[in-house]
Design an enzyme around this catalytic site. Structure first.
Site, PDB file in Angstrom:
ATOM      1  N   SER A  38     -82.001  22.767 -23.998  1.00  0.00           N
ATOM      2  CA  SER A  38     -80.915  21.197 -23.442  1.00  0.00           C
ATOM      3  C   SER A  38     -81.527  20.292 -22.631  1.00  0.00           C
ATOM      4  CB  SER A  38     -79.602  22.429 -22.882  1.00  0.00           C
ATOM      5  OG  SER A  38     -80.522  22.584 -21.911  1.00  0.00           O
ATOM      6  N   HIS A 240     -76.403  19.249 -16.803  1.00  0.00           N
ATOM      7  CA  HIS A 240     -77.629  18.978 -17.409  1.00  0.00           C
ATOM      8  C   HIS A 240     -76.991  18.225 -17.151  1.00  0.00           C
ATOM      9  CE1 HIS A 240     -77.389  22.836 -19.721  1.00  0.00           C
ATOM     10  NE2 HIS A 240     -78.507  22.022 -20.378  1.00  0.00           N
TER      11      HIS A 240
END
Length: 258
Positions: A38, A240
């Site tokens: 990711s 993230h």
């Protein structure tokens, strides 16, 4: 007459070169394949193109645009080393010129450690220690298998292995309503440093270039004034890089390595 003939010959040669130039440029176009999880697909950066959360704002997409490359984007959110071997390396071949890959965090259960640390009244040290155990005892062999397959399938490619940033500023308790202490943030960052060392060693053992992004993200961690990472959130992909983290953190680090 001879002068006219020579001029015509020169003009014809120049025109031929101009006509052939686009074909030559196309023949030299870089074939770039982006592998990984990711952090490579761009989860958290928005502007996704598919269920893997491949983002047009992810650093591989930015690099491909900069290079004008023929781009194959197979990095996928949630991927492990096993997923790279089963589903991603097939994009490589002998004509591949450039490969980037960021992988390893999901193999060691790093998300589980983060969840444990943001859970109120829970000691997350055991989860961090288990992630570190997997990083030192299990991950090197898994990375070796992935890197060996990359080298086999794309023997002439330049390979750049991207690492992970430290998540936390470790100066206050802004995240998850203050449930993660400064001491826990420090401990998480220590785990990130250990993971970076493991990935760097494995990459360099294969002659690949390791791209360390920790310096770029320093001052832009979660709980900093201008974070380039999402903290605890229900509206985006937590823990993230955001679009700024991809464009101002990962991208310049990768360009610098190139």
């Amino acid at each position: 007459m001879d002068r006219l003939r020579r001029s015509a010959t020169i003009a014809a040669a120049a025109l031929a070169m101009l006509l052939l130039a686009p074909a030559a440029a196309q023949a030299q176009q870089t074939e770039y394949v982006a592998l990984g999880d990711s952090y490579s697909s761009g989860s958290g950066a928005g502007s996704y193109t598919d269920a893997c959360q491949r983002s047009t704002r992810a650093h591989p997409a930015l690099l491909a645009a900069e290079l004008g490359a023929e781009f194959t984007f197979v990095a996928c959110g949630g991927a492990t080393t096993a997923d790279v071997l089963a589903e991603q390396v097939q994009a490589l071949d002998a004509g591949t010129d450039l490969v980037t890959i960021g992988i390893g965090g999901n193999d060691i259960g790093w998300t589980d450690a983060v969840i444990a640390c943001i859970t109120p009244f829970q000691n997350c040290t055991p989860a961090i220690e288990e992630a570190e155990r997997k990083a030192t005892q299990e991950l090197p062999a898994r990375l070796d298998a992935v890197y060996t397959e990359i080298a086999t399938r794309a023997p002439d490619a330049e390979v750049y292995v991207t690492g992970y940033p430290r998540l936390f500023a470790a100066r206050n308790t802004c995240d998850a309503l203050g449930s993660i202490s400064i001491a826990e943030q420090v401990r998480m960052n220590q785990g990130a440093d250990l993971l970076a060392g493991v990935i760097q060693a494995a990459a360099e053992d294969h002659g690949f270039t390791y791209v360390d992004v920790r310096d770029e993200f320093t001052g832009h961690e979660i709980c900093s004034r201008t974070p380039w990472l999402h903290g605890f959130t229900l509206f985006d992909v937590p823990y993230h890089p955001n679009a700024a983290g991809q464009a101002s953190g990962y991208y310049p680090a990768l360009l610098g390595a190139l």
